[in-house]
Design a protein around this motif. Structure first.
Motif, PDB file in Angstrom:
ATOM      1  N   ALA A  27      15.803   7.886  -0.770  1.00  8.33           N
ATOM      2  CA  ALA A  27      16.102   7.255  -2.057  1.00  8.33           C
ATOM      3  C   ALA A  27      15.892   5.745  -1.987  1.00  8.33           C
ATOM      4  O   ALA A  27      15.409   5.129  -2.948  1.00  8.33           O
ATOM      5  N   GLU A  28      16.236   5.137  -0.853  1.00  7.56           N
ATOM      6  CA  GLU A  28      16.042   3.697  -0.677  1.00  7.56           C
ATOM      7  C   GLU A  28      14.567   3.358  -0.518  1.00  7.56           C
ATOM      8  O   GLU A  28      14.093   2.345  -1.035  1.00  7.56           O
ATOM      9  N   ALA A  29      13.824   4.209   0.190  1.00 11.75           N
ATOM     10  CA  ALA A  29      12.391   3.967   0.383  1.00 11.75           C
ATOM     11  C   ALA A  29      11.655   3.976  -0.954  1.00 11.75           C
ATOM     12  O   ALA A  29      10.634   3.292  -1.109  1.00 11.75           O
ATOM     13  N   ALA A  30      12.159   4.718  -1.928  1.00 11.19           N
ATOM     14  CA  ALA A  30      11.534   4.755  -3.256  1.00 11.19           C
ATOM     15  C   ALA A  30      11.637   3.414  -3.973  1.00 11.19           C
ATOM     16  O   ALA A  30      10.915   3.172  -4.954  1.00 11.19           O
ATOM     17  N   LEU A  31      12.496   2.526  -3.489  1.00  8.78           N
ATOM     18  CA  LEU A  31      12.654   1.203  -4.096  1.00  8.78           C
ATOM     19  C   LEU A  31      11.563   0.228  -3.655  1.00  8.78           C
ATOM     20  O   LEU A  31      11.480  -0.888  -4.176  1.00  8.78           O
ATOM     21  N   LEU A  32      10.732   0.615  -2.683  1.00 11.93           N
ATOM     22  CA  LEU A  32       9.690  -0.270  -2.171  1.00 11.93           C
ATOM     23  C   LEU A  32       8.525  -0.322  -3.151  1.00 11.93           C
ATOM     24  O   LEU A  32       7.411   0.150  -2.894  1.00 11.93           O
ATOM     25  N   ASP A  33       8.806  -0.902  -4.276  1.00  3.91           N
ATOM     26  CA  ASP A  33       7.843  -1.015  -5.374  1.00  3.91           C
ATOM     27  C   ASP A  33       8.224  -2.260  -6.166  1.00  3.91           C
ATOM     28  O   ASP A  33       9.404  -2.442  -6.492  1.00  3.91           O
ATOM     29  N   PRO A  34       7.265  -3.143  -6.464  1.00  2.00           N
ATOM     30  CA  PRO A  34       7.620  -4.361  -7.214  1.00  2.00           C
ATOM     31  C   PRO A  34       8.238  -4.089  -8.573  1.00  2.00           C
ATOM     32  O   PRO A  34       8.944  -4.941  -9.115  1.00  2.00           O
ATOM     33  N   GLU A  58      15.545  -1.842 -15.246  1.00  2.00           N
ATOM     34  CA  GLU A  58      16.157  -0.716 -15.952  1.00  2.00           C
ATOM     35  C   GLU A  58      15.508   0.586 -15.490  1.00  2.00           C
ATOM     36  O   GLU A  58      14.291   0.670 -15.324  1.00  2.00           O
ATOM     37  N   GLY A  59      16.328   1.592 -15.265  1.00  5.63           N
ATOM     38  CA  GLY A  59      15.815   2.884 -14.838  1.00  5.63           C
ATOM     39  C   GLY A  59      15.757   3.081 -13.341  1.00  5.63           C
ATOM     40  O   GLY A  59      15.532   4.186 -12.853  1.00  5.63           O
ATOM     41  N   VAL A  60      15.963   1.999 -12.583  1.00  3.43           N
ATOM     42  CA  VAL A  60      15.970   2.090 -11.125  1.00  3.43           C
ATOM     43  C   VAL A  60      17.276   2.759 -10.666  1.00  3.43           C
ATOM     44  O   VAL A  60      18.320   2.627 -11.314  1.00  3.43           O
ATOM     45  N   ALA A  63      22.476   3.277  -7.628  1.00  3.55           N
ATOM     46  CA  ALA A  63      23.283   3.673  -6.475  1.00  3.55           C
ATOM     47  C   ALA A  63      22.509   3.468  -5.177  1.00  3.55           C
ATOM     48  O   ALA A  63      23.077   3.035  -4.163  1.00  3.55           O
ATOM     49  N   ALA A  64      21.202   3.765  -5.210  1.00  5.17           N
ATOM     50  CA  ALA A  64      20.372   3.563  -4.014  1.00  5.17           C
ATOM     51  C   ALA A  64      20.241   2.081  -3.693  1.00  5.17           C
ATOM     52  O   ALA A  64      20.270   1.682  -2.522  1.00  5.17           O
ATOM     53  N   VAL A  65      20.086   1.251  -4.735  1.00  6.32           N
ATOM     54  CA  VAL A  65      19.991  -0.197  -4.532  1.00  6.32           C
ATOM     55  C   VAL A  65      21.260  -0.714  -3.862  1.00  6.32           C
ATOM     56  O   VAL A  65      21.211  -1.422  -2.851  1.00  6.32           O
ATOM     57  N   LYS A  66      22.396  -0.334  -4.415  1.00 10.13           N
ATOM     58  CA  LYS A  66      23.665  -0.835  -3.874  1.00 10.13           C
ATOM     59  C   LYS A  66      23.894  -0.324  -2.457  1.00 10.13           C
ATOM     60  O   LYS A  66      24.346  -1.070  -1.570  1.00 10.13           O
ATOM     61  N   SER A  67      23.571   0.950  -2.211  1.00 11.75           N
ATOM     62  CA  SER A  67      23.744   1.520  -0.882  1.00 11.75           C
ATOM     63  C   SER A  67      22.909   0.775   0.149  1.00 11.75           C
ATOM     64  O   SER A  67      23.404   0.404   1.227  1.00 11.75           O
ATOM     65  N   MET A  68      21.639   0.549  -0.169  1.00  7.98           N
ATOM     66  CA  MET A  68      20.740  -0.136   0.761  1.00  7.98           C
ATOM     67  C   MET A  68      21.241  -1.536   1.084  1.00  7.98           C
ATOM     68  O   MET A  68      21.283  -1.948   2.256  1.00  7.98           O
ATOM     69  N   MET A  69      21.639  -2.264   0.059  1.00  9.20           N
ATOM     70  CA  MET A  69      22.011  -3.657   0.266  1.00  9.20           C
ATOM     71  C   MET A  69      23.380  -3.786   0.936  1.00  9.20           C
ATOM     72  O   MET A  69      23.589  -4.660   1.782  1.00  9.20           O
ATOM     73  N   ALA A  70      24.298  -2.904   0.601  1.00 10.46           N
ATOM     74  CA  ALA A  70      25.602  -2.920   1.274  1.00 10.46           C
ATOM     75  C   ALA A  70      25.435  -2.557   2.747  1.00 10.46           C
ATOM     76  O   ALA A  70      26.080  -3.155   3.628  1.00 10.46           O
ATOM     77  N   ARG A  71      24.573  -1.592   3.038  1.00 15.79           N
ATOM     78  CA  ARG A  71      24.328  -1.219   4.432  1.00 15.79           C
ATOM     79  C   ARG A  71      23.685  -2.366   5.199  1.00 15.79           C
ATOM     80  O   ARG A  71      24.003  -2.609   6.358  1.00 15.79           O
ATOM     81  N   TYR A  72      22.754  -3.085   4.538  1.00 13.06           N
ATOM     82  CA  TYR A  72      22.094  -4.194   5.229  1.00 13.06           C
ATOM     83  C   TYR A  72      23.077  -5.339   5.493  1.00 13.06           C
ATOM     84  O   TYR A  72      23.042  -5.959   6.567  1.00 13.06           O
TER      85      TYR A  72
END
Length: 272
Positions: A27-34, A58-60, A63-72
């Motif tokens: 789910a986080e890897a799907a965020l690798l898009d400008p 919008e539409g991203v 939850a995946a964004v927050k998870s990735m950044m909190a983990r980092y």
């Protein structure tokens, strides 16, 4: 290793951990898009203290964004606690950033153009001489490096530009806080650091002729640097995570290397 990391960082080196990736979930890897970033911006940001995330489109998958950044944020905090345990409570965590947009070719004003050599300073959040440390990881899924230029030592930069910088106008710091330009009152150190940042970027001849070296950070690598001290420019690259920390000068092993101490020696007075 730990002593070498502290000495190198505080001396003004970039400390590279070439085989220290940050693994992403599907789910986080799907965020690798400008297109993950809100139109008109280049960065998604996360505040570890409040859990707030902003800057995503919008539409991203929020939850995946927050998870990735909190983990980092947690990952980098644990990394620094293990690598430099002596900093302890003097090291405070700041905002986390995700940069999925190509660094090269963005249309920006010179003051906001990070492809120009500069040292970091906070325009709206005065640091009062605290250090700015940043940890980065290249999470590009392919082979694209993140390419930096690294310029002159801080003292050389200050010797070049500090004599041209006027002292802050009396009362200006109080006024900027009053009208909301800054979150707290700027110190003289904040004034000079911001002026150094701007004058470096606005000096075309300096940018063309200053000695520098090019450094490539491969995917799967992590690096850390005091960005208030090291003259740097992000020339190209895509898909990077970045974590900001601040450090009290008195928490350093070698506080004489802090930019505020260098500026105070040059000005012959306290600036905080």
């Amino acid at each position: 290793m730990k002593r070498d990391a502290v000495d190198g960082l505080e001396r003004g080196d970039v400390v590279l951990l070439p085989n220290l990736p940050f693994a992403l979930s599907p789910a986080e890897a799907a965020l690798l898009d400008p297109s993950s970033v809100k139109q008109g911006t280049k960065t998604v940001k996360y505040d570890p203290d409040t859990g707030r995330v902003w800057g995503y489109a919008e539409g991203v998958d929020a939850a995946a964004v927050k998870s990735m950044m909190a983990r980092y944020a947690d990952y980098t905090r644990r990394l620094l606690d293990a690598l430099i345990p002596t900093y302890g409570a003097a090291l405070k965590i700041g905002n986390t950033s995700f940069r999925p947009v190509e660094a090269q070719g963005r249309d920006q004003s010179k003051r906001h153009d990070d492809t120009l050599l500069h040292v970091d300073a906070f325009p709206s959040r005065p640091s009062h001489g605290q250090r700015i440390m940043r940890v980065f990881t290249n999470v590009h899924p392919g082979a694209k490096p993140r390419v930096w230029r690294v310029g002159e030592p801080f003292e050389t930069v200050a010797e070049r530009f500090l004599p041209k910088i006027a002292a802050p106008i009396p009362g200006s710091a109080k006024l900027m806080k009053l009208v909301g330009i800054t979150k707290s009152q700027r110190s003289a150190a904040d004034h000079y650091m911001l002026q150094l940042h701007d004058r470096m970027k606005l000096d075309d001849e300096y940018q063309r002729t200053v000695p520098h070296r090019t450094v490539e950070f491969a995917p799967g690598s992590t690096w850390m640097v005091f960005t208030d001290q090291v003259s740097h420019a992000a020339m190209s690259g895509q898909h990077a995570l970045e974590q900001t920390f601040t450090l009290e000068v008195d928490g350093m092993a070698h506080p004489e290397h802090a930019p505020v101490r260098v500026l105070e020696r040059m000005k012959g007075k306290k600036l905080r």
